[in-house]
Design a protein around this motif. Sequence first.
Motif, mmCIF file in Angstrom:
data_model
loop_
_atom_site.group_PDB
_atom_site.id
_atom_site.type_symbol
_atom_site.label_atom_id
_atom_site.label_comp_id
_atom_site.label_asym_id
_atom_site.label_seq_id
_atom_site.Cartn_x
_atom_site.Cartn_y
_atom_site.Cartn_z
ATOM 1 N N GLU A 74 0.846 -1.189 0.000
ATOM 2 C CA GLU A 74 0.000 0.000 0.000
ATOM 3 C C GLU A 74 0.884 1.242 0.000
ATOM 4 O OE1 GLU A 74 -3.200 0.518 -0.164
ATOM 5 O OE2 GLU A 74 -3.878 -1.561 -0.161
ATOM 6 N N ALA A 75 0.618 2.147 -0.927
ATOM 7 C CA ALA A 75 1.361 3.405 -0.978
ATOM 8 C C ALA A 75 0.596 4.457 -0.196
ATOM 9 C CB ALA A 75 1.533 3.857 -2.429
ATOM 10 N N ASP A 76 1.296 5.157 0.674
ATOM 11 C CA ASP A 76 0.668 6.204 1.479
ATOM 12 C C ASP A 76 0.506 7.448 0.625
ATOM 13 O OD1 ASP A 76 -0.324 7.875 3.357
ATOM 14 O OD2 ASP A 76 1.427 7.882 4.668
ATOM 15 N N LEU A 77 -0.646 7.567 -0.036
ATOM 16 C CA LEU A 77 -0.883 8.677 -0.945
ATOM 17 C C LEU A 77 -1.135 9.990 -0.214
ATOM 18 C CD1 LEU A 77 -3.178 6.880 -3.566
ATOM 19 C CD2 LEU A 77 -0.692 7.145 -3.581
ATOM 20 N N SER A 78 -1.362 9.908 1.110
ATOM 21 C CA SER A 78 -1.609 11.140 1.865
ATOM 22 C C SER A 78 -0.360 12.006 1.961
ATOM 23 C CB SER A 78 -2.110 10.800 3.272
ATOM 24 O OG SER A 78 -1.095 10.121 4.005
ATOM 25 N N THR A 79 0.791 11.398 1.708
ATOM 26 C CA THR A 79 2.045 12.163 1.802
ATOM 27 C C THR A 79 2.391 12.858 0.491
ATOM 28 O OG1 THR A 79 3.392 10.257 1.129
ATOM 29 C CG2 THR A 79 2.915 10.489 3.485
ATOM 30 N N VAL A 80 1.622 12.579 -0.553
ATOM 31 C CA VAL A 80 1.929 13.150 -1.867
ATOM 32 C C VAL A 80 1.541 14.630 -1.901
ATOM 33 C CG1 VAL A 80 1.420 13.058 -4.340
ATOM 34 C CG2 VAL A 80 1.621 10.939 -3.028
ATOM 35 N N THR A 81 2.494 15.459 -2.265
ATOM 36 C CA THR A 81 2.235 16.894 -2.424
ATOM 37 C C THR A 81 2.589 17.279 -3.863
ATOM 38 O OG1 THR A 81 4.460 17.468 -1.667
ATOM 39 C CG2 THR A 81 2.719 17.402 -0.005
ATOM 40 N N VAL B 114 -5.679 7.098 -13.477
ATOM 41 C CA VAL B 114 -5.149 6.800 -12.149
ATOM 42 C C VAL B 114 -4.377 8.009 -11.609
ATOM 43 C CG1 VAL B 114 -3.633 5.305 -10.800
ATOM 44 C CG2 VAL B 114 -5.030 4.325 -12.622
ATOM 45 N N VAL B 115 -3.579 8.633 -12.475
ATOM 46 C CA VAL B 115 -2.841 9.827 -12.073
ATOM 47 C C VAL B 115 -3.814 10.926 -11.635
ATOM 48 C CG1 VAL B 115 -1.412 11.737 -12.951
ATOM 49 C CG2 VAL B 115 -0.774 9.367 -13.457
ATOM 50 N N ASP B 116 -4.904 11.095 -12.394
ATOM 51 C CA ASP B 116 -5.912 12.097 -12.026
ATOM 52 C C ASP B 116 -6.518 11.786 -10.661
ATOM 53 O OD1 ASP B 116 -5.539 13.536 -14.340
ATOM 54 O OD2 ASP B 116 -7.183 12.572 -15.425
ATOM 55 N N TYR B 117 -6.782 10.501 -10.399
ATOM 56 C CA TYR B 117 -7.345 10.106 -9.108
ATOM 57 C C TYR B 117 -6.396 10.467 -7.968
ATOM 58 C CZ TYR B 117 -8.216 7.103 -5.112
ATOM 59 O OH TYR B 117 -8.409 6.648 -3.835
ATOM 60 N N ILE B 118 -5.107 10.155 -8.159
ATOM 61 C CA ILE B 118 -4.137 10.451 -7.107
ATOM 62 C C ILE B 118 -4.022 11.956 -6.902
ATOM 63 C CG2 ILE B 118 -1.722 10.226 -6.416
ATOM 64 C CD1 ILE B 118 -1.613 7.657 -8.083
ATOM 65 N N ALA B 119 -3.989 12.694 -8.024
ATOM 66 C CA ALA B 119 -3.857 14.155 -7.936
ATOM 67 C C ALA B 119 -5.040 14.778 -7.215
ATOM 68 C CB ALA B 119 -3.709 14.742 -9.333
ATOM 69 N N GLU B 120 -6.241 14.242 -7.479
ATOM 70 C CA GLU B 120 -7.448 14.785 -6.838
ATOM 71 C C GLU B 120 -7.429 14.581 -5.326
ATOM 72 O OE1 GLU B 120 -10.566 12.777 -8.835
ATOM 73 O OE2 GLU B 120 -10.307 13.885 -10.725
ATOM 74 N N ASN B 121 -6.717 13.546 -4.873
ATOM 75 C CA ASN B 121 -6.690 13.235 -3.448
ATOM 76 C C ASN B 121 -5.384 13.642 -2.773
ATOM 77 O OD1 ASN B 121 -9.253 11.382 -2.838
ATOM 78 N ND2 ASN B 121 -8.514 10.873 -4.868
ATOM 79 N N ALA B 122 -4.520 14.324 -3.530
ATOM 80 C CA ALA B 122 -3.234 14.768 -2.989
ATOM 81 C C ALA B 122 -3.342 16.211 -2.497
ATOM 82 C CB ALA B 122 -2.158 14.647 -4.056
ATOM 83 N N GLN B 123 -2.291 16.638 -1.806
ATOM 84 C CA GLN B 123 -2.203 18.038 -1.392
ATOM 85 C C GLN B 123 -1.690 18.836 -2.590
ATOM 86 O OE1 GLN B 123 -0.028 18.433 2.404
ATOM 87 N NE2 GLN B 123 -0.241 16.206 2.634
ATOM 88 N N LEU B 124 -2.596 19.580 -3.221
ATOM 89 C CA LEU B 124 -2.286 20.263 -4.476
ATOM 90 C C LEU B 124 -2.252 21.775 -4.276
ATOM 91 C CD1 LEU B 124 -1.913 20.039 -7.592
ATOM 92 C CD2 LEU B 124 -4.396 20.241 -7.786
ATOM 93 N N THR B 125 -1.168 22.386 -4.741
ATOM 94 C CA THR B 125 -1.073 23.846 -4.718
ATOM 95 C C THR B 125 -0.820 24.337 -6.135
ATOM 96 O OG1 THR B 125 1.311 23.760 -4.276
ATOM 97 C CG2 THR B 125 -0.162 23.922 -2.370
ATOM 98 N N GLU B 126 -1.316 25.508 -6.441
ATOM 99 C CA GLU B 126 -1.112 26.098 -7.760
ATOM 100 C C GLU B 126 -0.089 27.220 -7.669
ATOM 101 O OE1 GLU B 126 -4.754 27.343 -9.520
ATOM 102 O OE2 GLU B 126 -5.493 25.296 -9.831
ATOM 103 N N LYS B 127 0.722 27.321 -8.715
ATOM 104 C CA LYS B 127 1.749 28.363 -8.764
ATOM 105 C C LYS B 127 1.718 29.005 -10.141
ATOM 106 C CE LYS B 127 6.748 29.104 -8.418
ATOM 107 N NZ LYS B 127 8.069 28.436 -8.254
ATOM 108 N N GLU B 128 1.429 30.292 -10.174
ATOM 109 C CA GLU B 128 1.387 30.990 -11.458
ATOM 110 C C GLU B 128 2.804 31.326 -11.893
ATOM 111 O OE1 GLU B 128 -0.797 34.863 -13.506
ATOM 112 O OE2 GLU B 128 -1.748 33.829 -11.803
ATOM 113 N N VAL B 129 3.150 30.937 -13.110
ATOM 114 C CA VAL B 129 4.500 31.164 -13.638
ATOM 115 C C VAL B 129 4.384 31.754 -15.039
ATOM 116 C CG1 VAL B 129 5.522 29.274 -12.294
ATOM 117 C CG2 VAL B 129 4.624 28.820 -14.602
#
Length: 442
Positions: free
Chosen positions: A120-127, A412-427
């Motif tokens: 099991e991968a701890d997806l809660s740690t993904v930022t 699957v990547v979208d699923y993980i991203a939706e449940n990860a800690q996501l921040t946006e950065k304007e560049v």
Amino acid sequence: MQVTETLNEGLKRGYQITITAAELDEKVNAKLKEAQPEVEMKGFRKGKVPMALLKKQFGPRVLGEAMQEAVDGAMNDHFEATGDKPAMQPDVKMDAGEEWKEGDDVVVTMTYEALPQIPEADLSTVTLEKLVVKAGADEIEDALKNLAATAQNFEDKDGAAEDGDQVVIDFLGKVDGEAFDGGAAEDYPLVLGSGSFIPGFEEQLVGLKAGDEKNVEVKFPEEYGAENLAGKDAVFECKVKEVKAPAEAAIDDELAKKFGVEDLATLKTQVTERLEAEYAGAARAVMKRGLLDQLDAVVSFDLPPSLVEAEAKQIAHQLYHEENPDDHGHEHGEIETTEEHTTLAERRVRLGLLLADIGQKQEIQVTDAEFTQAVMTQARQYPGQERQFFEFVQQNPQMRQQIQAPLFEDKVVDYIAENAQLTEKEVSKEELEKAVEALDEE
């Protein structure tokens, strides 16, 4: 039936499956008895052919079918009982080989590499960091200018034709003094320098004015499509009727109408959305790499050597063709894999198995509509052959898998991203381009 383990090292498995002659004979008799009511044979009524005669007539063929079914059944029972999933098609060999004869037990050796248990991968740690780029006024203006260039007009001019000008000509081509099919036209608009005609033709029209006539002397290329003209000297009798200079279309409502929208404001909106969609696609690739890097760091498990070896060979083959773009064939022999290829293959296999496991546990599936849309997108690369491409995909399981696999991975990547800690950065656009370039350097 007896199954004996002969190998259990890491993910490698080996089993000996023994099917006794009595078991096999019982299966043959059962199949013949099942078929007996429908069998017709000279001298007997339908369904009344004796079993002994059936066995003599059809026994050898039924024996082969029974043997295959028994082996397949034993393998399926084994995988169901153990929970093993083979990484690739199991290697199955009959121990006796061609020396086997009717009445002998059937002994089969099956070897394979099992897929590993995925932790099991701890997806809660993904930022994750999502780069956001807004289309600036300069980018929008440049895009509009490019559209205007594609909608380029030509206006009448006085004087001699220059490179880039359009000349309207009548011409008649001859080889050995005789006109040939396809070698004549009237009021043909030709942009000088476009390379539309055979080499040497357009250059000889530079400097001519409306009303001028000239015999253009050229030589058809040796590899020219028409065999009767390939390598031949030709003379084209040309008359210049008009000379026109390029004039960029104005960036206004008229330009917008040429691209199917009502006014310039709507066109600007569409251009802005297209640019920002391109930026979003690039930003997603950067975010996905960051996600995969994190997943690669938090999970570890044994990998099936056969999958790693196959992936390393694929990587080596792909890189070879990238470095040798002129070699379109596959006659270069086997390409030796390096440690670098193997390291990259291990990462790809590990992440592929992990994403597949997450997707399975979350019951993520590619819908029929999503698959069809992907096929349609690829079919557009073959104008006029879309139907044939669809039929090829339908009849080719490997092609269907090649199309479906990246769709599944992205979901699957979208699923993980939706449940990860996501921040946006304007560049800026330049910063995004540097981040994308860095992907190729890693």
